[in-house]
Design an enzyme around this catalytic site. Structure first.
Site, mmCIF file in Angstrom:
data_model
loop_
_atom_site.group_PDB
_atom_site.id
_atom_site.type_symbol
_atom_site.label_atom_id
_atom_site.label_comp_id
_atom_site.label_asym_id
_atom_site.label_seq_id
_atom_site.Cartn_x
_atom_site.Cartn_y
_atom_site.Cartn_z
ATOM 1 C CD GLU A 123 -2.323 -1.274 2.783
ATOM 2 O OE1 GLU A 123 -1.880 -0.443 3.816
ATOM 3 O OE2 GLU A 123 -3.259 -1.822 3.142
ATOM 4 N N PRO A 124 1.604 1.471 -1.038
ATOM 5 C CG PRO A 124 3.056 1.434 -2.982
ATOM 6 C CD PRO A 124 1.881 0.672 -2.433
ATOM 7 N N GLY A 125 1.918 4.906 -0.723
ATOM 8 C CA GLY A 125 1.357 6.039 -1.175
ATOM 9 C C GLY A 125 2.469 7.210 -1.313
ATOM 10 N NE ARG A 126 5.329 10.171 3.554
ATOM 11 C CZ ARG A 126 5.269 10.963 4.185
ATOM 12 N NH1 ARG A 126 5.361 12.219 3.846
ATOM 13 N NH2 ARG A 126 4.325 10.721 5.209
ATOM 14 N NE ARG A 138 4.639 15.614 4.603
ATOM 15 C CZ ARG A 138 5.903 15.982 4.867
ATOM 16 N NH1 ARG A 138 6.556 16.901 4.121
ATOM 17 N NH2 ARG A 138 6.605 15.048 5.559
ATOM 18 C CB CYS A 161 -4.157 35.430 10.921
ATOM 19 S SG CYS A 161 -4.463 36.503 9.435
ATOM 20 C CE1 TYR A 219 -0.802 10.814 3.384
ATOM 21 C CE2 TYR A 219 1.668 10.298 2.753
ATOM 22 C CZ TYR A 219 0.389 9.738 3.118
ATOM 23 O OH TYR A 219 0.200 8.602 3.097
HETATM 24 C C1 LIG Z 1 -1.250 5.932 5.034
HETATM 25 C C2 LIG Z 1 -1.260 4.513 4.923
HETATM 26 C C3 LIG Z 1 -0.595 4.075 3.844
HETATM 27 C C4 LIG Z 1 0.331 4.705 3.041
HETATM 28 O O1 LIG Z 1 1.485 5.265 3.623
HETATM 29 P P1 LIG Z 1 2.472 5.775 3.142
HETATM 30 O O2 LIG Z 1 3.640 6.455 4.155
HETATM 31 O O3 LIG Z 1 2.182 6.989 2.163
HETATM 32 O O4 LIG Z 1 3.184 4.840 1.940
HETATM 33 C C5 LIG Z 1 -0.520 2.571 3.769
HETATM 34 N N1 LIG Z 1 -1.517 1.624 4.181
HETATM 35 C C6 LIG Z 1 -2.209 2.476 5.459
HETATM 36 C C7 LIG Z 1 -2.911 1.352 6.465
HETATM 37 C C8 LIG Z 1 -2.032 3.663 5.838
HETATM 38 O O5 LIG Z 1 -2.675 4.196 6.730
#
Ligand SMILES: *Cc1c(COP(=O)(O)O)cnc(C)c1O
Length: 422
Positions: free
Chosen positions: A273-276, A312, A344, A373
């Site tokens: 589950e990569p996001g960042r 951030r 502000c 993010y």
């Molecule tokens: C936020 C999250 C991710 C993604 O995390 P990254 O650091 O962006 O890769 C994957 N799985 C779960 C359950 C998350 O809460």
């Protein structure tokens, strides 16, 4: 490799001049590079060649449908944490069976919607949630494929606000409860327990916390199987870090090596589950200097983006590299200054005493590594409009979400008659 480079003295996104793009869409705005998004995905997914792996992009990092659709076209699924994200993923063309529903607080209404949509997997974070899903699924005559999210009690060695796998964090089910809960789940109606999930935090720049967590998961799988329970899938979460300043995050092939080591002969389907990692470096925030001022012996550049656009730095005291869009001369004198937004709040700061070349009102700046993010965490604080998101692809450019307008922003307030009645 970055697709945000100087060409002929001006910063470009691939073949598109950011100066020109700023003229067209106005500032501030986000800009994503399709080339970098694709490369991040293929680098990550390619590292697992030969394993049974599904990459479910964590939509919360950047949930623009153009971004989700780009990954879906490359074969990605999606990891979602709310009904809204589930709807976005479906709307962007992600097949329902490749969608993982994560999150610590799924409501029954969300479960109902996700079950009707035939969402592929539910990651369960607590016993009450397990009971709720069982009831909702049974009432619909459905069988929900579930995995239990384990809290492995490892310290991800990242910022405390984005660490999720320590005992006492709100996420997952305690390691030593898993066997009992899994066995109970196997007897509950409407549930098909299929494995485990783990996600220990975000922006990890070392591999050993992953290895620790994965080894704990592997040991659990052996125990569950010895108990006669069925385990055929594991969700290993996201969390791989990126470069904001001078980090040296692990390369996907080294990360994959650990996965092969620990799970290679376990006969399980793996989900990530990569996001960042897929979107962070592929995006920038472009902002214009409104004023340069001096106060209390310090120099400030006041820019038109603010903490409501990119939170951030305020929330995590995060560093983002910031470069002028007009390339400074190599020998330009640098001097420290604070780069701040107009909101502000004293915390509305993008950089503190940052060495920058001379800046003047009207100059454009690019805030780097803002693709994850960033836009998703934006708000309209100070009644500021949500800013546009753009994507470039070679010489092509598109606004993938326009700036909102003031009618939309203020038009939803309702003033009851009795507020002003005397
Ligand atoms: C936020 C999250 C991710 C993604 O995390 P990254 O650091 O962006 O890769 C994957 N799985 C779960 C359950 C998350 O809460």
């Amino acid at each position: 490799m970055s697709s945000f480079e100087y060409r002929g003295g001006a910063l470009h996104a691939e073949d598109v001049s950011l100066t020109n793009l700023a003229e067209k869409v106005g500032t501030p705005f986000y800009c994503y590079s399709a080339e970098m998004l694709r490369k991040a995905y293929t680098d990550f997914a390619g590292a697992f060649a030969g394993l049974d792996v599904t990459v479910c992009y964590a939509v919360k990092a950047n949930s623009n449908q153009a971004v989700i659709a780009l990954f879906a076209a490359l074969g990605a699924g999606a990891d979602v944490v709310s009904e809204g994200e589930l709807r976005r993923a479906l709307a962007a063309g992600v097949p329902a069976d490749k969608i993982v529903f994560s999150g610590v607080g799924k409501t029954r209404d969300e479960m109902d919607m996700a079950l009707r949509a035939d969402c592929g997997q539910f990651n369960i974070e607590s016993e009450p949630e397990l009971a709720a899903l069982s009831e909702v699924a049974a009432s619909l005559g459905k069988s929900a494929t579930i995995v239990l999210r384990v809290n492995p009690d490892v310290d991800a060695d990242t910022h405390h606000k984005i660490s999720t796998g320590r005992a006492g964090d709100k996420f997952g089910i305690e390691l030593d409860r898993i066997r009992e809960v899994y066995a109970a789940a196997a007897k509950m109606p409407g549930l098909n327990p299929s494995g485990l999930a783990v996600h220990i935090g975000s922006q990890l720049t070392r591999l050993d916390p992953f290895r620790d967590a994965f080894e704990r998961i592997a040991a659990l799988v052996r125990e569950l199987r010895a108990d006669g329970l069925h385990v055929d899938r594991l969700d290993l979460g996201g969390g791989l870090g990126i470069v904001y300043r001078d980090e040296v995050p692990p390369v996907p092939t080294d990360y994959a090596e650990i996965v092969r080591d620990v799970f290679g002969d376990m006969d399980v389907a793996l989900t990530f589950e990569p996001g960042r990692r897929l979107t962070g470096e592929a995006g920038i925030l472009v902002t214009r200097v409104i004023y340069v001022k001096e106060s209390g012996g310090r120099k400030f550049a006041v820019v038109d983006a603010a903490m409501n656009d990119l939170i951030r730095p305020t929330l995590y005291e995060a560093w983002h590299d910031i470069d002028p869009v007009a390339q400074p001369a190599d020998d330009a004198a640098r001097m420290p200054l604070d780069i701040v937004g107009p909101v502000c709040e004293t915390g509305d700061v993008f950089a503190v005493q940052r060495d920058m070349p001379p800046l003047a009102a009207g100059d454009l700046l690019a805030v780097r590594s803002a693709g994850a993010y960033g836009a998703v965490m934006a708000s309209t604080y100070n009644s500021r409009l949500l800013i546009p998101e753009t994507m470039v692809n070679g010489s092509q450019e598109a606004v993938i979400r326009p700036r909102t307008d003031y009618d939309t922003l203020i038009g939803q307030d309702v003033v009851p008659g009795w507020v002003t009645a005397q």
